[in-house]
Design a protein around this motif. Structure first.
Motif, short mmCIF file in Angstrom:
data_model
loop_
_atom_site.label_atom_id
_atom_site.label_comp_id
_atom_site.label_asym_id
_atom_site.label_seq_id
_atom_site.Cartn_x
_atom_site.Cartn_y
_atom_site.Cartn_z
N LEU A 5 0.84 -1.18 0.00
CA LEU A 5 0.00 0.00 0.00
C LEU A 5 0.89 1.25 0.00
O LEU A 5 1.58 1.51 0.97
N GLU A 6 0.87 1.95 -1.10
CA GLU A 6 1.65 3.17 -1.24
C GLU A 6 0.75 4.28 -1.75
O GLU A 6 -0.09 4.05 -2.61
N VAL A 7 0.97 5.47 -1.23
CA VAL A 7 0.21 6.64 -1.66
C VAL A 7 1.11 7.52 -2.50
O VAL A 7 2.08 8.09 -1.99
N SER A 8 0.81 7.60 -3.77
CA SER A 8 1.61 8.45 -4.66
C SER A 8 1.35 9.92 -4.33
O SER A 8 0.33 10.27 -3.72
N LEU A 30 -2.46 12.37 6.54
CA LEU A 30 -3.34 12.06 5.41
C LEU A 30 -2.86 10.82 4.66
O LEU A 30 -3.68 10.03 4.19
N ARG A 31 -1.56 10.65 4.55
CA ARG A 31 -1.03 9.43 3.91
C ARG A 31 -1.45 8.19 4.71
O ARG A 31 -1.88 7.19 4.14
N GLU A 32 -1.33 8.25 6.03
CA GLU A 32 -1.72 7.12 6.87
C GLU A 32 -3.21 6.84 6.76
O GLU A 32 -3.63 5.68 6.66
N SER A 33 -4.01 7.87 6.77
CA SER A 33 -5.46 7.71 6.63
C SER A 33 -5.81 7.11 5.28
O SER A 33 -6.69 6.24 5.17
N THR A 34 -5.10 7.54 4.24
CA THR A 34 -5.32 7.01 2.89
C THR A 34 -4.93 5.55 2.82
O THR A 34 -5.65 4.72 2.23
N ILE A 35 -3.81 5.19 3.43
CA ILE A 35 -3.38 3.79 3.47
C ILE A 35 -4.41 2.95 4.22
O ILE A 35 -4.75 1.84 3.79
N ASP A 36 -4.94 3.48 5.31
CA ASP A 36 -6.01 2.77 6.04
C ASP A 36 -7.20 2.53 5.12
O ASP A 36 -7.79 1.44 5.12
N GLY A 37 -7.57 3.54 4.35
CA GLY A 37 -8.69 3.41 3.42
C GLY A 37 -8.42 2.39 2.33
O GLY A 37 -9.29 1.59 1.98
N MET A 38 -7.20 2.40 1.79
CA MET A 38 -6.83 1.43 0.78
C MET A 38 -6.92 0.01 1.35
O MET A 38 -7.44 -0.89 0.69
N ALA A 39 -6.42 -0.16 2.56
CA ALA A 39 -6.47 -1.48 3.20
C ALA A 39 -7.91 -1.91 3.43
O ALA A 39 -8.27 -3.07 3.18
N GLU A 40 -8.74 -1.00 3.90
CA GLU A 40 -10.15 -1.34 4.16
C GLU A 40 -10.87 -1.73 2.87
O GLU A 40 -11.57 -2.75 2.82
N LEU A 41 -10.70 -0.93 1.83
CA LEU A 41 -11.39 -1.24 0.56
C LEU A 41 -10.90 -2.54 -0.04
O LEU A 41 -11.69 -3.32 -0.57
N GLN A 42 -9.59 -2.81 0.08
CA GLN A 42 -9.07 -4.06 -0.46
C GLN A 42 -9.49 -5.26 0.38
O GLN A 42 -9.65 -6.36 -0.14
N SER A 43 -9.70 -5.05 1.67
CA SER A 43 -10.20 -6.15 2.49
C SER A 43 -11.65 -6.47 2.13
O SER A 43 -12.09 -7.61 2.27
N CYS A 68 -11.79 8.62 2.93
CA CYS A 68 -10.94 9.65 3.54
C CYS A 68 -11.78 10.81 4.07
O CYS A 68 -11.47 11.38 5.13
N LEU A 69 -12.82 11.18 3.36
CA LEU A 69 -13.71 12.25 3.81
C LEU A 69 -14.40 11.85 5.11
O LEU A 69 -14.48 12.64 6.05
N TYR A 70 -14.87 10.62 5.17
CA TYR A 70 -15.51 10.14 6.40
C TYR A 70 -14.49 10.06 7.54
O TYR A 70 -14.81 10.41 8.67
N SER A 71 -13.29 9.62 7.23
CA SER A 71 -12.24 9.56 8.25
C SER A 71 -11.91 10.96 8.77
O SER A 71 -11.80 11.19 9.97
N TRP A 72 -11.77 11.90 7.86
CA TRP A 72 -11.45 13.29 8.19
C TRP A 72 -12.50 13.89 9.13
O TRP A 72 -12.18 14.66 10.03
#
Length: 101
Positions: A5-8, A30-43, A68-72
């Motif tokens: 999981l990498e955020v460009s 924001l990078r960490e939150s985005t990685i969390d979102g990527m992990a959640e969606l892929q799970s 990310c908006l919901y997390s924010w």
């Protein structure tokens, strides 16, 4: 299969635009939150591209931005309920296109 999981920088910029964040002092958060979102969606949906170069990638990014908006806004507890149809749609689209690879 583990997915890295990498955020460009381009994806981070897009997330920041969605959240209307113009400064860089929160980039690490924001990078960490985005990685969390990527992990959640892929799970939920299996491996997904977050590059925006395909329909599947665009759909993935759109739902990631919502996450990310919901997390924010500290609303992750209702993200899945509010986006269940989007999640199912992404699951189906991803499964159909994974079969054709």
């Amino acid at each position: 299969m583990e997915v890295t999981l990498e955020v460009s920088d381009e994806l981070l910029k897009s997330i920041k635009e969605t959240l209307r964040v113009t400064h860089s002092n929160l980039d690490d958060h924001l990078r960490e939150s985005t990685i969390d979102g990527m992990a959640e969606l892929q799970s939920l949906c299996g491996p997904l591209p977050f590059d925006g170069t395909t329909i599947l990638g665009r759909k993935s990014i759109r739902l990631l931005k919502e996450y990310c908006l919901y997390s924010w806004n500290d609303l992750l507890s209702i993200f899945q309920k509010d986006h269940i149809s989007d999640i199912i749609s992404l699951q189906l689209y991803a499964a159909l296109h994974r079969g054709g690879e």
